[in-house]
Design a protein around this motif. Structure first.
Motif, PDB file in Angstrom:
ATOM      1  N   LYS A 120      -2.356  -6.701   3.712  1.00 34.31           N
ATOM      2  CA  LYS A 120      -2.422  -5.334   3.201  1.00 34.31           C
ATOM      3  C   LYS A 120      -1.013  -4.760   3.142  1.00 34.31           C
ATOM      4  O   LYS A 120      -0.094  -5.245   3.807  1.00 34.31           O
ATOM      5  CB  LYS A 120      -3.291  -4.456   4.111  1.00 34.31           C
ATOM      6  CG  LYS A 120      -4.733  -4.921   4.266  1.00 34.31           C
ATOM      7  CD  LYS A 120      -5.527  -4.767   2.992  1.00 34.31           C
ATOM      8  CE  LYS A 120      -6.982  -5.167   3.187  1.00 34.31           C
ATOM      9  NZ  LYS A 120      -7.774  -5.064   1.929  1.00 34.31           N
ATOM     10  N   THR A 121      -0.851  -3.705   2.366  1.00 39.79           N
ATOM     11  CA  THR A 121       0.428  -3.006   2.343  1.00 39.79           C
ATOM     12  C   THR A 121       0.566  -2.179   3.611  1.00 39.79           C
ATOM     13  O   THR A 121      -0.374  -2.053   4.399  1.00 39.79           O
ATOM     14  CB  THR A 121       0.538  -2.094   1.113  1.00 39.79           C
ATOM     15  OG1 THR A 121      -0.458  -1.065   1.212  1.00 39.79           O
ATOM     16  CG2 THR A 121       0.321  -2.883  -0.173  1.00 39.79           C
ATOM     17  N   PHE A 122       1.738  -1.578   3.810  1.00 33.29           N
ATOM     18  CA  PHE A 122       1.973  -0.806   5.034  1.00 33.29           C
ATOM     19  C   PHE A 122       1.015   0.382   5.159  1.00 33.29           C
ATOM     20  O   PHE A 122       0.753   0.863   6.270  1.00 33.29           O
ATOM     21  CB  PHE A 122       3.424  -0.308   5.069  1.00 33.29           C
ATOM     22  CG  PHE A 122       3.730   0.787   4.089  1.00 33.29           C
ATOM     23  CD1 PHE A 122       3.729   2.110   4.476  1.00 33.29           C
ATOM     24  CD2 PHE A 122       4.025   0.478   2.763  1.00 33.29           C
ATOM     25  CE1 PHE A 122       4.010   3.116   3.576  1.00 33.29           C
ATOM     26  CE2 PHE A 122       4.307   1.480   1.849  1.00 33.29           C
ATOM     27  CZ  PHE A 122       4.299   2.801   2.250  1.00 33.29           C
ATOM     28  N   ASN A 123       0.484   0.882   4.040  1.00 32.15           N
ATOM     29  CA  ASN A 123      -0.448   2.009   4.097  1.00 32.15           C
ATOM     30  C   ASN A 123      -1.907   1.573   3.922  1.00 32.15           C
ATOM     31  O   ASN A 123      -2.771   2.395   3.605  1.00 32.15           O
ATOM     32  CB  ASN A 123      -0.085   3.048   3.027  1.00 32.15           C
ATOM     33  CG  ASN A 123       0.019   2.448   1.638  1.00 32.15           C
ATOM     34  OD1 ASN A 123      -0.272   1.269   1.445  1.00 32.15           O
ATOM     35  ND2 ASN A 123       0.426   3.252   0.680  1.00 32.15           N
ATOM     36  N   GLY A 124      -2.175   0.277   4.134  1.00 36.54           N
ATOM     37  CA  GLY A 124      -3.548  -0.200   4.178  1.00 36.54           C
ATOM     38  C   GLY A 124      -4.176  -0.529   2.842  1.00 36.54           C
ATOM     39  O   GLY A 124      -5.374  -0.812   2.779  1.00 36.54           O
ATOM     40  N   GLN A 125      -3.401  -0.535   1.759  1.00 35.75           N
ATOM     41  CA  GLN A 125      -3.937  -0.848   0.437  1.00 35.75           C
ATOM     42  C   GLN A 125      -3.937  -2.364   0.205  1.00 35.75           C
ATOM     43  O   GLN A 125      -3.181  -3.097   0.850  1.00 35.75           O
ATOM     44  CB  GLN A 125      -3.099  -0.157  -0.640  1.00 35.75           C
ATOM     45  CG  GLN A 125      -3.101   1.363  -0.550  1.00 35.75           C
ATOM     46  CD  GLN A 125      -4.487   1.949  -0.692  1.00 35.75           C
ATOM     47  OE1 GLN A 125      -5.226   1.603  -1.619  1.00 35.75           O
ATOM     48  NE2 GLN A 125      -4.864   2.813   0.237  1.00 35.75           N
ATOM     49  N   GLU A 231       6.312  -2.733   2.434  1.00 36.79           N
ATOM     50  CA  GLU A 231       6.638  -2.477   3.842  1.00 36.79           C
ATOM     51  C   GLU A 231       7.014  -1.011   4.056  1.00 36.79           C
ATOM     52  O   GLU A 231       7.383  -0.298   3.124  1.00 36.79           O
ATOM     53  CB  GLU A 231       7.777  -3.390   4.287  1.00 36.79           C
ATOM     54  CG  GLU A 231       7.633  -4.842   3.874  1.00 36.79           C
ATOM     55  CD  GLU A 231       6.312  -5.470   4.296  1.00 36.79           C
ATOM     56  OE1 GLU A 231       5.817  -5.134   5.384  1.00 36.79           O
ATOM     57  OE2 GLU A 231       5.778  -6.282   3.532  1.00 36.79           O
ATOM     58  N   LYS A 232       6.972  -0.606   5.322  1.00 35.93           N
ATOM     59  CA  LYS A 232       7.268   0.792   5.668  1.00 35.93           C
ATOM     60  C   LYS A 232       8.720   1.157   5.375  1.00 35.93           C
ATOM     61  O   LYS A 232       8.999   2.225   4.835  1.00 35.93           O
ATOM     62  CB  LYS A 232       6.954   1.016   7.154  1.00 35.93           C
ATOM     63  CG  LYS A 232       7.220   2.441   7.630  1.00 35.93           C
ATOM     64  CD  LYS A 232       6.718   2.646   9.050  1.00 35.93           C
ATOM     65  CE  LYS A 232       7.472   1.813  10.059  1.00 35.93           C
ATOM     66  NZ  LYS A 232       7.087   2.126  11.449  1.00 35.93           N
ATOM     67  N   SER A 306       6.947   3.450  -6.449  1.00 31.70           N
ATOM     68  CA  SER A 306       6.823   2.471  -5.354  1.00 31.70           C
ATOM     69  C   SER A 306       7.215   1.079  -5.818  1.00 31.70           C
ATOM     70  O   SER A 306       6.667   0.068  -5.363  1.00 31.70           O
ATOM     71  CB  SER A 306       5.388   2.458  -4.797  1.00 31.70           C
ATOM     72  OG  SER A 306       5.060   3.699  -4.225  1.00 31.70           O
ATOM     73  N   GLN A 477       3.256  -5.951  10.731  1.00 27.01           N
ATOM     74  CA  GLN A 477       2.127  -5.085  11.082  1.00 27.01           C
ATOM     75  C   GLN A 477       1.526  -5.421  12.447  1.00 27.01           C
ATOM     76  O   GLN A 477       0.367  -5.102  12.716  1.00 27.01           O
ATOM     77  CB  GLN A 477       1.053  -5.141   9.983  1.00 27.01           C
ATOM     78  CG  GLN A 477       1.561  -4.614   8.647  1.00 27.01           C
ATOM     79  CD  GLN A 477       0.537  -4.657   7.534  1.00 27.01           C
ATOM     80  OE1 GLN A 477      -0.573  -5.146   7.730  1.00 27.01           O
ATOM     81  NE2 GLN A 477       0.894  -4.148   6.358  1.00 27.01           N
ATOM     82  N   THR A 484       4.438   0.526  15.755  1.00 26.19           N
ATOM     83  CA  THR A 484       3.248   0.158  14.995  1.00 26.19           C
ATOM     84  C   THR A 484       3.463  -1.104  14.163  1.00 26.19           C
ATOM     85  O   THR A 484       2.507  -1.725  13.724  1.00 26.19           O
ATOM     86  CB  THR A 484       2.841   1.305  14.056  1.00 26.19           C
ATOM     87  OG1 THR A 484       3.941   1.621  13.193  1.00 26.19           O
ATOM     88  CG2 THR A 484       2.472   2.543  14.859  1.00 26.19           C
ATOM     89  N   ASP A 485       4.716  -1.469  13.927  1.00 27.19           N
ATOM     90  CA  ASP A 485       5.031  -2.652  13.110  1.00 27.19           C
ATOM     91  C   ASP A 485       6.349  -3.225  13.601  1.00 27.19           C
ATOM     92  O   ASP A 485       7.413  -2.655  13.356  1.00 27.19           O
ATOM     93  CB  ASP A 485       5.131  -2.248  11.632  1.00 27.19           C
ATOM     94  CG  ASP A 485       5.316  -3.453  10.713  1.00 27.19           C
ATOM     95  OD1 ASP A 485       5.603  -4.557  11.222  1.00 27.19           O
ATOM     96  OD2 ASP A 485       5.170  -3.289   9.491  1.00 27.19           O
TER      97      ASP A 485
END
Length: 624
Positions: A120-125, A231-232, A306, A477, A484-485
């Protein structure tokens, strides 16, 4: 710690400072370039903007539709049957296994997008490597005129919208066909196997010998895709986003990722080309090497998209009308996981940025195997990093002991060296003074380099860790304590503004690392004793400048890396305190004095050279 050790630390510090200044300069130039480009874009927009905007301004898709319509009008008649394929509506088909979902479009017969199911991406997508709307994959066929396959609508060999590997299936395929004449066509065949990130891509030219120009010796291929943010830390991820390729000679090259725009013409043949990001890559691999290669990227100017960079590759595939066999290519769409990439061969694992030469050797044959071994038994990567640190520091303990003992010898011999200095106060006696000092060290069993060499031997491991943690997808992650990561920065406070070179947040692991570095530096400085007075600026450099510089430099780096350096400094601090309790400096001095008495005053080769040099200088003075 002796003078030579301190000089080594100063050199390393200077390198780090220089690198930090360079990064700052790059960031400033980067911001200025963006400002200029925005200004130019605004001016150009103002120049061409109508006084009154139309009520219904055409969209990008409408503009493309008009372009395709014009193409149909101009080429349709001359292309005959093939011209009919210029008309149609885009439809998508999914080909998937347990790891990836490959979406294929009838427009151009191309891979439209790829989703990695386990990530998943850093925001959960969902992690989609590239968006088909901005993805280009097209071949130039040299018929009566050059035509781009990306403009045509292919016909799939199935009406299904989803082709998946059911239980018991090991392979699935789909063929996209472009009709050229009544019995002539071009087939794109995509094959996906179970448990694989590789997609086989086969191009079949059926009954095309009389249609393809006899002068044609190759097919041009254009591939473009957006590198999206996954990534974040976008700025850090951008530093790993680039285009890489492998020469037929198996020499790996990668474009500098820190540029806003980069393009390179490759004069030699290339085995594969990769659109590489920090943790994921898209690779195209050729059975016969590509030639006439132009690769590069441009930075996206709209942060809201993005998208980090727009990647492109123009390649040439050898092919002539007389060739009867298919064109065999392969795609890899997957993670930059060292062992996974290694399993596919072709030196794909060089896409993982773990350093070069001795540093890469350390990471490949020491760090990665140990890290994977610990990961097979321990779920917490924070604990794995702790154990890895303890193992490495334990292995290096003999070097740490030797470095401390050598520094202690130099420190206790300092009064004897001072006596020699009083014996030769004049500048013209500097050579004699040096000779006698070196003779003292030799007979006592001490070496000026004894404390520095063990530190230099540890330096490659320090650099190996610096390369390993930001590139380790295992940390992606994975959370530990407040982080958190571990593959990105940790933040305990988000700032309402951005500090140049530092960022818009405060990383606690970085602060802890800097504090640990301060205390280890303080102990090292104290061990220097009176020798520290010979280098007045050393105290500020060691105790204050280095920790501050690390805070600025590491604030946006991987939390796992800062955590490791924090642990490493704390273990070094503990080792130093323990070793100090076992070293009796008075007994050590007595032993060194005993060595001096027993050892014959035999001249070393270095001392003999010093004496010869002094003698020549005296002869020159007499000659004058």
């Amino acid at each position: 710690m002796d003078k030579n050790t301190i000089i080594g630390i100063v050199i390393v510090g200077a390198i780090l400072i220089g690198f930090s200044v360079y990064n700052g300069k790059q960031a400033k130039e980067f911001a200025e370039a963006n400002r200029r480009q925005d200004s130019i874009a605004a001016v150009e927009a103002a120049k061409h903007a109508p006084i009154v905007a139309p009520v219904d301004a055409p969209t990008a898709s409408e503009i493309q539709a008009k372009s395709d319509s014009a193409l149909v009008s101009s080429m349709g008649a001359s292309l005959g049957t093939m011209g009919n394929a210029l008309k149609g509506e885009e439809s998508l088909i999914d080909l998937e296994n347990d790891l990836i979902k490959v979406t294929i479009s009838n427009k151009g017969g191309r891979i439209y997008s790829v989703e990695l199911k386990d990530y998943k991406t850093f925001n959960g997508q969902p992690l989609v490597l590239f968006n088909g709307k901005n993805q280009v994959f097209s071949m130039n066929l040299f018929l009566k005129e050059a035509v781009e396959t990306g403009k045509f609508y292919f016909t799939p060999d199935t009406d299904a919208k989803l082709i998946t590997l059911a239980e018991g299936d090991s392979v699935k395929s789909i063929t996209m066909r472009l009709p050229v004449a009544d019995s002539s066509f071009v087939d794109y065949k995509y094959t996906l196997r179970k448990g694989s990130y590789m997609v086989d891509f086969q191009v079949n030219m059926v009954n095309m010998a009389g249609i393809i120009s006899k002068q044609a010796t190759s097919i041009d291929l254009k591939w473009e895709a957006d590198a999206k943010q996954f990534e974040k830390g976008a700025s850090n991820e951008n530093n790993y986003t680039s285009v890489a390729y492998m020469h037929s000679s198996m020499e790996f090259e990668e474009l500098s990722a820190r540029s806003d725009e980069k393009s390179e013409t490759v004069p030699t043949q290339v085995k594969w080309v990769a659109f590489k990001q920090q943790f994921f890559s898209s690779i195209i691999l050729a059975e016969k090497p590509f030639s006439n290669i132009v690769v590069g990227f441009t930075k996206d100017q709209n942060p809201a998209d993005s998208v980090l960079k727009r990647m492109h590759a123009n390649l040439t595939i050898p092919y002539s009308a007389q060739d009867k066999g298919p064109i065999n290519l392969q795609f890899y769409f997957g993670p930059n996981h060292f062992n996974t990439l290694s399993s596919y061969g072709h030196d794909f694992n060089k896409l993982v940025s773990i350093g070069s030469w001795i540093v890469r050797w350390i990471n490949r044959y020491v760090v990665i195997p140990v890290f994977n071994f610990l990961g097979s038994y321990i779920a917490s990567y924070g604990l794995i990093i702790l154990l890895l640190t303890l193992l490495l520091k334990g292995v290096l303990m003999p070097l740490t002991w030797k470095s401390y003992l050598s520094s202690a010898k130099m420190r206790v011999l300092k009064p004897e060296v001072d006596k020699i200095g009083l014996k030769y106060p004049k500048k013209e006696d500097a050579m004699k003074k040096q000779q006698e000092v070196m003779s003292l060290y030799k007979r006592a069993g001490a070496s000026p380099l004894g404390g520095c060499l063990p530190m230099l031997l540890q330096f490659p491991i320090l650099i190996a860790m610096f390369q390993f943690f930001p590139s380790s997808i295992e940390l992606r992650q994975e959370s530990f304590l407040w982080a958190t990561d571990l593959s990105s920065y940790d933040s305990i406070l988000q700032l309402p503004f951005t500090i140049p070179m530092y960022g818009d947040h405060i990383s606690l692991f970085t602060l802890l690392m800097a504090v640990a570095l301060f205390f280890t530096s303080r102990i090292s400085y104290a061990q220097m004793g009176d020798t520290s007075t010979q280098m007045p600026g050393m105290k500020f450099m060691m105790l204050y400048m280095m920790p501050i510089m690390m805070i600025v430099w590491f604030n946006n780096y991987s939390a796992g890396l800062s955590y490791y350096y924090f642990l490493s400094n704390m273990v070094t601090l503990g080792q130093t305190l323990i070793i100090r309790r076992f070293v009796d400096e008075e007994a050590l001095l007595a032993k060194l004095r005993e060595n001096v008495k027993k050892a014959p005053a035999k001249k070393s080769k270095f001392q003999q050279r010093l004496e010869d040099m002094a003698r020549r200088q005296q002869d020159m003075k007499k000659g004058k």
